[in-house]
Structures are given as structure tokens and as C-alpha cells.
Design an enzyme around this catalytic site. Structure first.
Site, PDB file in Angstrom:
ATOM      1  N   ASP A  18     -50.830  33.317   1.784  1.00 54.09           N
ATOM      2  CA  ASP A  18     -50.030  32.105   1.980  1.00 54.09           C
ATOM      3  C   ASP A  18     -48.999  31.939   0.865  1.00 54.09           C
ATOM      4  OD1 ASP A  18     -49.231  29.783   3.157  1.00 54.09           O
ATOM      5  OD2 ASP A  18     -50.899  28.578   2.433  1.00 54.09           O
ATOM      6  N   ASN A  66     -48.971  30.201  14.436  1.00 60.92           N
ATOM      7  CA  ASN A  66     -47.668  30.662  13.937  1.00 60.92           C
ATOM      8  C   ASN A  66     -46.626  30.835  15.056  1.00 60.92           C
ATOM      9  OD1 ASN A  66     -49.047  32.739  11.265  1.00 60.92           O
ATOM     10  ND2 ASN A  66     -48.304  30.648  11.173  1.00 60.92           N
TER      11      ASN A  66
HETATM   12  C1  FPP Z   1     -47.717  32.663   5.045  1.00 63.88           C
HETATM   13  O1  FPP Z   1     -46.662  32.170   4.296  1.00 63.88           O
HETATM   14  C2  FPP Z   1     -47.423  33.979   5.572  1.00 63.88           C
HETATM   15  C3  FPP Z   1     -47.271  34.318   6.883  1.00 63.88           C
HETATM   16  C4  FPP Z   1     -47.322  33.380   8.020  1.00 63.88           C
HETATM   17  C5  FPP Z   1     -47.020  35.689   7.269  1.00 63.88           C
HETATM   18  C6  FPP Z   1     -47.735  36.663   6.394  1.00 63.88           C
HETATM   19  C7  FPP Z   1     -47.467  38.010   6.830  1.00 63.88           C
HETATM   20  C8  FPP Z   1     -47.132  39.006   6.014  1.00 63.88           C
HETATM   21  C9  FPP Z   1     -46.970  38.926   4.550  1.00 63.88           C
HETATM   22  C10 FPP Z   1     -46.961  40.308   6.650  1.00 63.88           C
HETATM   23  C11 FPP Z   1     -48.073  41.259   6.313  1.00 63.88           C
HETATM   24  C12 FPP Z   1     -48.574  41.869   7.529  1.00 63.88           C
HETATM   25  C13 FPP Z   1     -49.266  43.012   7.581  1.00 63.88           C
HETATM   26  C14 FPP Z   1     -49.967  43.406   8.820  1.00 63.88           C
HETATM   27  C15 FPP Z   1     -49.372  43.908   6.435  1.00 63.88           C
HETATM   28  P1  FPP Z   1     -45.965  30.838   4.790  1.00 63.88           P
HETATM   29  O2  FPP Z   1     -44.739  31.208   5.541  1.00 63.88           O
HETATM   30  O3  FPP Z   1     -46.944  29.999   5.534  1.00 63.88           O
HETATM   31  O4  FPP Z   1     -45.606  30.182   3.410  1.00 63.88           O
HETATM   32  P2  FPP Z   1     -45.484  28.623   3.088  1.00 63.88           P
HETATM   33  O5  FPP Z   1     -46.831  28.019   3.327  1.00 63.88           O
HETATM   34  O6  FPP Z   1     -45.101  28.622   1.643  1.00 63.88           O
HETATM   35  O7  FPP Z   1     -44.408  28.090   3.991  1.00 63.88           O
END
Ligand code: FPP
Length: 249
Positions: A18, A66
């Protein structure tokens, strides 16, 4: 870097990656830049877990919730995922890593699902580590789909209702055949499970760090494992029972 003890290594580490968005916003970048750096960190963690001898690494890459994000962000995440699979697929195969997915893979765009299936097929005999990617995953949905499958099997007479127990039920979950997570790492400080492996995390040790996912390093991973190794896992027993190895006193 201080070494970790190999004899109490978590067999299965699950990670809620996250904080990509916040990382980007802090730098006045768009959220996609956060995801791009997040993917790099995922690659590093996969490599580190393989080196350390972790058996299963589950990454919460995309939840069913998501899908409600802006379309442009979903599209970018899918493109990044496809690129990641294309680039890393080969390395995974070379490093004896088996790719597995949990979630509703058929919800993903066809081209992404195809690359996923290809890497899964090519890596299916690998024995070094399982990289378990949670994609279009929801813990509640996991339980519901398991219940539906069991109900079908009961109806067809393949199993009787009295035969259903925890072990049998686990086999119907997306994680069938994998051990439950020993350690859950969540970055960016939020104290939530966020519909992740609800059934599977009954006895998982939880480690939350304020570090945002794009800043997460091998040292942060080692810190989480060391913290886990200091904990006493009791699984509902008393401290005395754990120390003496007896469950009847
Ligand atoms: C959360 O940050 C992250 C995600 C929803 C996507 C995470 C996915 C990756 C890093 C890709 C990796 C995938 C693989 C299969 C290796 P957020 O956008 O919720 O952050 P925030 O809470 O600060 O808005």
C-alpha cells in the site's frame, strides 16, 4: 545487514503493497508513477524472498474493489502488470519460481490473462518458490466461491455435508495446496486487512510499517522477518503448553 535466523523463517509471507498513490502525491507526480516504482519494489522483494528461502510469497496486486478506481489508473495498472509478466516471466522460470494466481483471473483484460496463463504454464514445474499474485481478489469472494463449489459437490454426491471440515474447506479456496501465511506485511501504516486472505489469516502474524510501498527495501523486509522471529506463536495454547510441547496440561 544483520542476518536473520534461517530456522524460524516464515514459510509464507503475504504483502499488502500500500501507499503507491501517496508516495507519488508527495512528489507531485501522478499516481501511475507510484505504481511504476511499486512494481520495481515488487521485483526486488520477489528476488529477496527467493534468496532467503521463503516458500510462498503472496502479493496483493489488485483487489476486486480496485475495479472502482478511475479507468485510466486501472488501464495503467494492467499495462504495468503485463509488462512485468513479460519481463520477469523469463527470470522467474530461470530462478525456479512458480507463478500462481488467486482471484478471478477471467475479470482481467484478455491480453493480460493470456500472458499470465503462459507464465503459469511455463513455470508450473518449478519448485524453488511460489509467487502467488492476488489479482481481482477479495477474501469474501474467495469464501463464497468455495461455498458454491462445495454445495455443487454435495449436490452431485461427491462429498457429504458431514465430511466438510476446515481442512476440506481450505481445499476449495483459491489458495488450495498452499500453507496459510505466517506473516502479513502491510506498508503505509494502515491497520486494516482490506478483504485480503480472510480465512487463511486466522493465525497470521501481522506487521505494519509506515514505509510507503515504493520506498520499501530489503532492509524493511528483513526487519519484518526479524520482528516475526521474536514473536511467540501460540495458536490458542498457553505459554506453558508451547514451552513444554504438551497440549493436555
Ligand atoms: C496500493 O497503492 C497499490 C495498488 C493498488 C497496486 C499495487 C500493485 C503493484 C505494486 C503491482 C505489483 C504487481 C505484481 C503482480 C508484481 P495505492 O494506490 O492504494 O496507494 P494509496 O493508498 O497511497 O493511494
Amino acid at each position: 545487514m544483520e542476518q536473520i535466523s534461517k530456522d524460524k523463517l516464515p514459510r509464507h509471507i503475504a504483502i499488502i503493497m500500500d501507499g503507491n498513490g501517496r508516495w507519488a502525491e508527495k512528489r507531485s507526480l501522478n499516481r501511475i508513477a507510484g505504481h511504476r516504482t511499486g512494481i520495481k519494489k515488487a521485483k526486488d522483494v520477489i528476488r529477496s524472498c527467493r534468496e532467503l528461502g521463503v516458500q510462498v510469497l503472496t502479493l496483493y496486486a489488485f483487489s476486486t474493489e480496485n475495479w472502482k478506481r478511475p479507468e485510466i489508473e486501472i488501464k495503467a495498472l494492467m499495462t504495468l502488470l503485463k509488462r512485468f509478466l513479460r519481463a520477469e516471466g523469463k527470470e522467474m522460470i530461470q530462478n525456479n519460481i512458480r507463478l500462481n494466481t488467486i482471484g478471478n483471473i477471467n475479470d482481467l483484460p484478455t491480453d493480460v490473462a493470456e500472458v499470465l496463463k503462459e507464465v503459469m504454464l511455463k513455470s508450473k514445474n518449478n519448485t524453488g518458490m511460489v509467487l502467488n499474485a492476488a489479482l481481482s481478489y477479495s477474501g469474501r469472494n474467495d469464501i463464497i466461491q468455495a461455498v458454491k463449489k462445495i454445495a455443487g459437490h454435495v449436490q452431485q454426491g461427491k462429498i457429504t455435508a458431514t465430511q466438510i471440515n476446515e481442512e476440506v474447506f481450505s481445499r476449495y479456496l483459491f489458495t488450495s495446496g498452499l500453507p496459510d501465511p505466517d506473516l502479513l506485511i502491510r506498508t503505509s501504516g494502515e491497520l486494516r486487512i482490506s478483504n485480503f486472505l480472510l480465512w487463511q489469516m486466522a493465525y497470521t502474524e501481522i506487521y505494519v510499517t509506515d514505509v510507503l510501498w515504493p520506498d520499501f527495501t530489503k532492509k524493511d523486509l528483513i526487519d519484518a522477518i526479524k520482528d516475526y522471529q521474536r514473536r511467540e506463536r501460540r495458536f490458542g495454547l498457553t505459554q506453558h503448553q508451547i514451552k513444554t510441547g504438551s497440549s493436555s496440561t
